[in-house]
Each structure stands twice: as structure tokens, then as C-alpha cells.
Motif scaffolding. Sequence first.
Motif, mmCIF file in Angstrom:
data_model
loop_
_atom_site.group_PDB
_atom_site.id
_atom_site.type_symbol
_atom_site.label_atom_id
_atom_site.label_comp_id
_atom_site.label_asym_id
_atom_site.label_seq_id
_atom_site.Cartn_x
_atom_site.Cartn_y
_atom_site.Cartn_z
ATOM 1 N N ILE A 21 5.349 -2.195 -16.830
ATOM 2 C CA ILE A 21 4.472 -3.448 -17.118
ATOM 3 C C ILE A 21 3.940 -3.911 -15.962
ATOM 4 O O ILE A 21 4.483 -4.423 -14.914
ATOM 5 N N GLU A 22 2.488 -3.647 -15.727
ATOM 6 C CA GLU A 22 1.802 -3.668 -14.444
ATOM 7 C C GLU A 22 0.645 -4.466 -14.320
ATOM 8 O O GLU A 22 0.017 -4.641 -13.436
ATOM 9 N N THR A 23 0.440 -4.963 -15.723
ATOM 10 C CA THR A 23 -1.060 -5.680 -15.752
ATOM 11 C C THR A 23 -0.708 -7.116 -16.722
ATOM 12 O O THR A 23 0.269 -7.079 -17.445
ATOM 13 N N ILE A 79 8.985 -3.325 -14.736
ATOM 14 C CA ILE A 79 7.989 -3.965 -14.208
ATOM 15 C C ILE A 79 7.480 -3.488 -12.782
ATOM 16 O O ILE A 79 8.549 -3.183 -11.919
ATOM 17 N N GLY A 80 6.100 -2.984 -12.821
ATOM 18 C CA GLY A 80 5.674 -2.611 -11.517
ATOM 19 C C GLY A 80 5.066 -3.943 -10.704
ATOM 20 O O GLY A 80 3.765 -4.117 -11.238
ATOM 21 N N SER A 81 5.888 -4.484 -10.187
ATOM 22 C CA SER A 81 5.438 -5.835 -9.704
ATOM 23 C C SER A 81 4.231 -5.658 -8.621
ATOM 24 O O SER A 81 3.487 -6.799 -8.241
ATOM 25 N N ASN A 82 4.286 -4.617 -7.829
ATOM 26 C CA ASN A 82 3.165 -4.403 -6.947
ATOM 27 C C ASN A 82 1.886 -4.567 -7.730
ATOM 28 O O ASN A 82 1.013 -5.218 -7.297
ATOM 29 N N ASP A 83 1.779 -3.868 -8.716
ATOM 30 C CA ASP A 83 0.609 -3.959 -9.346
ATOM 31 C C ASP A 83 0.339 -5.194 -10.364
ATOM 32 O O ASP A 83 -0.638 -5.639 -10.184
ATOM 33 N N LEU A 84 1.399 -5.597 -10.775
ATOM 34 C CA LEU A 84 1.343 -7.005 -11.802
ATOM 35 C C LEU A 84 1.001 -7.936 -10.723
ATOM 36 O O LEU A 84 0.051 -8.838 -11.009
ATOM 37 N N ASP A 126 -6.012 -7.537 -3.947
ATOM 38 C CA ASP A 126 -6.018 -6.027 -3.548
ATOM 39 C C ASP A 126 -4.831 -5.782 -2.857
ATOM 40 O O ASP A 126 -4.655 -6.245 -1.704
ATOM 41 N N ARG A 127 -3.835 -5.027 -3.202
ATOM 42 C CA ARG A 127 -2.593 -4.865 -2.641
ATOM 43 C C ARG A 127 -2.621 -4.306 -1.382
ATOM 44 O O ARG A 127 -1.647 -4.221 -0.545
ATOM 45 N N GLY A 128 -3.718 -3.576 -1.048
ATOM 46 C CA GLY A 128 -3.832 -2.984 0.159
ATOM 47 C C GLY A 128 -4.868 -3.276 1.198
ATOM 48 O O GLY A 128 -4.784 -2.724 2.390
ATOM 49 N N ASP A 149 -5.140 4.395 -4.716
ATOM 50 C CA ASP A 149 -5.303 4.727 -3.403
ATOM 51 C C ASP A 149 -4.527 6.093 -3.306
ATOM 52 O O ASP A 149 -4.161 6.614 -2.365
ATOM 53 N N LYS A 150 -4.257 6.889 -4.631
ATOM 54 C CA LYS A 150 -3.453 8.085 -4.437
ATOM 55 C C LYS A 150 -4.349 9.162 -4.849
ATOM 56 O O LYS A 150 -4.657 9.283 -6.096
ATOM 57 N N PHE A 151 -4.955 9.962 -4.129
ATOM 58 C CA PHE A 151 -5.763 11.122 -4.609
ATOM 59 C C PHE A 151 -5.578 12.447 -3.942
ATOM 60 O O PHE A 151 -5.821 12.604 -2.746
ATOM 61 N N CYS A 170 11.109 -2.387 -10.855
ATOM 62 C CA CYS A 170 10.845 -1.219 -9.942
ATOM 63 C C CYS A 170 9.799 -1.437 -8.717
ATOM 64 O O CYS A 170 9.589 -0.317 -7.978
ATOM 65 N N GLY A 171 9.106 -2.399 -8.777
ATOM 66 C CA GLY A 171 8.075 -2.588 -7.775
ATOM 67 C C GLY A 171 9.073 -3.118 -6.220
ATOM 68 O O GLY A 171 10.189 -3.262 -6.376
ATOM 69 N N GLU A 172 8.226 -3.260 -5.408
ATOM 70 C CA GLU A 172 8.859 -3.495 -4.023
ATOM 71 C C GLU A 172 9.597 -4.824 -3.990
ATOM 72 O O GLU A 172 10.341 -5.028 -3.210
ATOM 73 N N SER A 200 0.821 -1.116 0.067
ATOM 74 C CA SER A 200 0.006 -0.014 -0.139
ATOM 75 C C SER A 200 0.792 1.311 -0.118
ATOM 76 O O SER A 200 2.137 1.458 0.479
ATOM 77 N N HIS A 201 0.439 2.219 -0.804
ATOM 78 C CA HIS A 201 1.468 3.376 -0.743
ATOM 79 C C HIS A 201 1.908 4.023 0.460
ATOM 80 O O HIS A 201 2.969 4.505 0.489
ATOM 81 N N ALA A 202 1.157 4.106 1.692
ATOM 82 C CA ALA A 202 1.467 4.661 2.836
ATOM 83 C C ALA A 202 2.838 3.591 3.476
ATOM 84 O O ALA A 202 3.647 4.146 3.882
ATOM 85 N N LEU A 256 10.941 7.807 -10.510
ATOM 86 C CA LEU A 256 10.614 8.979 -9.657
ATOM 87 C C LEU A 256 8.921 9.170 -9.786
ATOM 88 O O LEU A 256 8.351 9.137 -10.929
ATOM 89 N N ARG A 257 8.285 8.922 -8.538
ATOM 90 C CA ARG A 257 6.847 8.778 -8.561
ATOM 91 C C ARG A 257 6.669 10.442 -8.441
ATOM 92 O O ARG A 257 7.121 11.182 -7.424
ATOM 93 N N THR A 258 5.680 11.004 -9.226
ATOM 94 C CA THR A 258 5.477 12.483 -9.331
ATOM 95 C C THR A 258 3.970 12.732 -8.419
ATOM 96 O O THR A 258 3.935 13.789 -8.044
ATOM 97 N N ILE A 293 11.453 9.433 -15.099
ATOM 98 C CA ILE A 293 10.449 10.045 -14.415
ATOM 99 C C ILE A 293 9.147 9.532 -14.696
ATOM 100 O O ILE A 293 8.681 9.261 -16.055
ATOM 101 N N ARG A 294 8.223 8.801 -13.700
ATOM 102 C CA ARG A 294 6.891 8.451 -14.115
ATOM 103 C C ARG A 294 5.766 9.537 -14.340
ATOM 104 O O ARG A 294 5.757 10.139 -13.272
ATOM 105 N N THR A 295 5.086 9.310 -15.283
ATOM 106 C CA THR A 295 3.982 10.551 -15.634
ATOM 107 C C THR A 295 3.066 10.078 -14.353
ATOM 108 O O THR A 295 3.013 9.071 -13.864
HETATM 109 C C1 PEP Z 1 4.183 -0.925 -8.887
HETATM 110 O O1 PEP Z 1 3.003 -1.011 -9.180
HETATM 111 O O2 PEP Z 1 4.934 -2.099 -8.688
HETATM 112 C C2 PEP Z 1 4.671 0.467 -8.883
HETATM 113 C C3 PEP Z 1 6.233 0.622 -8.846
HETATM 114 O O3 PEP Z 1 4.103 1.322 -9.044
HETATM 115 P P1 PEP Z 1 3.231 1.862 -7.829
HETATM 116 O O4 PEP Z 1 3.593 1.054 -6.615
HETATM 117 O O5 PEP Z 1 3.518 3.333 -7.453
HETATM 118 O O6 PEP Z 1 1.817 1.593 -8.142
#
Ligand code: PEP
Length: 601
Positions: free
Chosen positions: A436-438, A457-462, A470-472, A345-347, A508-510, A194-196, A301-303, A337-339
Motif C-alpha cells: 500500500i504505497e498510494t 505499507i510502503g510508507s516512503n512512497d505513501l 518528492d522523497r529524494g 530513481d532505480k534504473f 516495511c517503509g523506513e 532516497s534509495h541511496a 526483499l528488494r529485487t 519477495i517484492r517483484t
Molecule cells: C516504500 O515505498 O516505503 C518501500 C518500502 O518501497 P521503496 O522504498 O523500495 O520504494
Amino acid sequence: MTGHILNGVGVSPGVAFAPALGLRWSLPDVPDRTVDDDEIDGEILRLYAAAADVSAQLATLRERTRERAGPEEAGIFDAQIMMTNDATFLGSVEALIREVSLSAETAYGFKALDLREAWETGKNAMLRERVADLTAIQLRMLRRLMHLPDDEAWMVNLDEQVVIIARELSPGLTVQFDRDHVVGFVCEEGTRTSHAAILAHSLGIPAVMGVRGARDAVTDGTMVLLDGTTGIVILDPTSDELELARIQASRRHKLEMQLEAIADQPAVTPDGHAVGLLGNIDLPEEIEPALHYGAEGVGLLRTEFLVTGRTSMPSENEQTEYFRRVGAAFAGKPVVIRTYDLGGDKFPSAFDAPHEANPFLGWRSIRVCLDQPDLFRPQLRALLRAAYDRDLQLMLPMIVSMDELARAKEMLAEESEALQRDGVRAALTLPVGVMIETPAAVILAPELVQASAFVSIGSNDLTQYTLAVDRGNARLADRFSSLHPAVVRQLAQVQRAAAAGGIPSSVCGEMASNPLAAVLLVGLGYDRLSIAPPSIPLVKYVVRHVPVAAARQAAADCLGATTTSAVEAILRDTLGRVVDMRLVDPVGALPRPTVGASFRT
Ligand code: PEP
Ligand code: MG
């Protein structure tokens, strides 16, 4: 006797020991008090004086945040100051005082309740996210008006270190804490991705999430010993338990010393294979630590955290300046830099998000950017301008189709043309990569690599989208694993597609911060990992100990495995042959320096 033990998920490693401070949003009971007619003007004066006081207090907090963290984060308090001085709201309270001869606090209390209910139950997700801010302001106002002490110390200046106990933390709230004094977090909700939690990890604050019943079990002032590695929280620990924690901390310290010793060494395997270790940066204040831990650039770089809690989105100039700043800090090294990855969960408050039943399957990320050119185009322009004399790369999150990639690149080209036409100093273009997150992006990887400069690879979302977990969601935390065979096989598929297309691939995921997963990723052929900066030294230690040949064999074995536990066993075995696994935590939460962890009995 042993202290009372609570269990959760360790999401940000390190040990913290300090008194508990619960985050409870209970507003004081406001008595119904009427005043005489000749007191009405005085009550109105008191109302506006309280608003001025609270604004001054918030402005002080904003300045302190600016000094410690930078202008972007300080902007969070602008939103609260604006809310405090909202003329329409204060006018409605004034009218109520006049009409019904109420005291300032009674009228304020009534109106505040109305507004909070409207925000909490309304359809507007942005307003629901801002309820915490609203409540914080109302708390301050009512305390001023009722002459109550400010015991919600976490909001103001904390004199002592504390462990925050909360139901749930949003990223917006997490960045607001006084980080000199908040040494740990215990939350009922939340998981490692989760982003927190990601923020706590990046900031080096030990945290345990998914601790059911924490708020009822822990009263303010209770001494809390939390271990962000094991997920164990001990209330009022015994001296033996403290001693044990001290021993563990001292072991970690020993490892840290070993890690310090290799700080200047390259991340190269014993058989000579180089792995690029880059940093993930969420907040401007992480630039320094990323450099300190030896990041060879910024892989993500998360913006969006820049805009969390602000009332307006940052201007093109402001973004240009920030991107240039990061580029300059990592001169000669890549900065990806990521757009905007808004939604989920980021509002940010400046973002008008609709209410959705499934925000992670909803209007999120690149979808928002493509639908809202007013938001996206200034960011693209800022990127082009900042890339004029910097090695910047642009990365698009949550891509699920070739069309999205094509449209984003089209918009980038249009903005480039416009900048050139207007004679603005800007790069003609810059490398565009996709996350690549899906599973959709994995399946399309052979085509996506043809149109991308790199993939990451955004492995958190993938993991979330592959496993439909749900990741959170704390209840599902043990079902969320990036080492699930279905994820592992997709990682291999993407790497092969990238290699065949001749473009670089990274993660670049956790999971890239996890020593076991790092072995797998290197073995699969990922030569670039982007991780939370405090985890760079340990991953480097792992890279320097595991020959790439062994990592490749482990990866091949993992591809044949059919269960998560089998994958973990293969990796643990490979790593255990070359390093002391008592040092390298088997579940992958990493020993590393902690911010402000203290040991006081
Ligand atoms: C991911 O999904 O792995 C990722 C790096 O992006 P975020 O955690 O910001 O969704
Ligand atoms: Mg993601």
C-alpha cells in the motif's frame, strides 16, 4: 576555535571521521597532439593495450566484489568491462587516429566527449544513468594513455578510510564503493528515503544528505567528522569537538551493549504482546547481518538492486537460485519477495527506461512489469520454482487498482500452469500480497484485502504521494514526514481494513525503523514491522519497554492530532516515560553499530 560546520539531513546513523574524498567527474585536459605517419600503428597498439589494462583492472575489482559481496553485485563491473572493450567505439577512435594522425589519447578524448554528450543529453534514461560508468571508464583510459597516476582512488583500491563527498549518489554508484574503506557519505542531494540513503542505512554506513554546497566547501583531504544521526558535518574538527563525538559514540556503544543483551530475547511488550521484527534486504550481502540482528524473516526483499548496473537482466535460473538462497538462510521463517520496482530513481542499465518529466509519477514498478511480460514472467517463474520447498511470499509494489492486482495474479497462474505442464518442479502458487504505497490503494484497501494474502505499507512512497513531496528532494526534506496526520490516519484505515478482512498487515517503509513511529505502528495494530537490519535491536528495545496498552493510547491520541509536531510530541511523551530519550534519538535516527567508523586525530 570551532571547525567549519555544515548541516544536512542525517539519513544513516553513526559517526564517521576520516579525510574527505570528493567525487568529481573532471576528466584530464587532453592536449591536441598529432603524430607522424610512422607512429600511427604504435598509437593504435597503445589504444588497445590501454583497453586491455583497464579491463584487467576492472576484472580485479569485479573479483574482489564477488568475494566480498556476491556474484550479483560483481556483475556491475561486467557492464563497465563491456563498455571498455566496445568494438564499435574503439574502432571509431582507431579510424580517427588513422584519418587525422592524432595521438591515441587525443582521438580517444574527442570520441569520448562526443559519446558522453550524446548520452547526457539523449532521451534514453538508461543511458543517462550509465554516464557515471562511462565517465569512470574514460577517466581510467585517459589516465593510462597519458601516463597519469590513478588518483581517483575511490574507484580502485583505497588504502585508507575516507568520507565520500558527492553531489548526488545513485543506488548503482553506492553499491560500487569499496565499503571496507568508505566510512561515510556526505551528499548535496538526497533525503532519508532516497534509495541511496536506504542502501547506506542497510549497509550501516553513516551518511548525511542534503548538505548544500558540500563539494565547494570540502577539499580533498580535509578531515570530516559526520554524524548521521543529527545531520551535522564538521570540517577539521577541534579536539573538543572530537572529544564530544567520542563521548556520543561511547553513549551509543553503551546502548549497543544493552541491545546486545536482548539480542536473543523476543520482541514482546511488557504486557505480553508479540511484534514480529523482520528485515528489509536490498543486497545479498545483507543476509548475514539480518540474521545477526535477529530478523524473524524478510519482510521486504528488494529485487531491483540485484540488477542495478548490469547490462542484462538476471535469468530465471539466476533469480531462482537467489530466492532459494534467501529462503534457505531464513528457513522456517517468512520471506516476502517484492517483484521488480524499477523506475523512479532505480534504473538498472539493462532496463530501457524512457525519459520522463516526473519519473515517480511515471512508468514505474508494477506498471513496467505488467507492460513488459518478458521482464515480469521470468521473475514470476523464478518465484514459483524457488517456492517449491521454501516459505516464500510474493509482494506487488505500487498497486493503484484492482485490475493491476488481478492481472498480476493471472500472469502468475499462467506461469504456474506452464511450469506444471513442462514438468518443472515448482509451487502451484504462493501467497500474493500488495504494497500500500498510494492514497488510491488506501482508499481501495477494503477491496484489495479481499483479493490479497497480506498487505504491507510502503510508507516512503505513501508519504511521498500523500504529501506530494518528492522523497529524494533535499530542499523538501523537512516537509517529508511519515508522522504527518494525513499519513497516520491512512495507516489506521489500512490496518482496520486488513483486520476486517482477516489478513496480516505490516509496514516495511523506513518509518518502521524509527523508534517513535514504531510505537505508533504497534499502537495502531501492526504486529509485523520490516526494517533495515541494523535497526532491529533498537526497535526491539522499544517494543520491550512500551506496553501495548500505552502504545494503543498514544495511537488513539495521534489519530486526533492535526499536526506532525503534535503526533511527534505524543509519541515522544509515551516513549520518554519508559526509556531514556537521550539514548533513543528523538528525531528517530537510530544509534547502532557503524561499519568502519574510525577515530583518528
Ligand atoms: C516504500 O515505498 O516505503 C518501500 C518500502 O518501497 P521503496 O522504498 O523500495 O520504494
Ligand atoms: Mg516504494
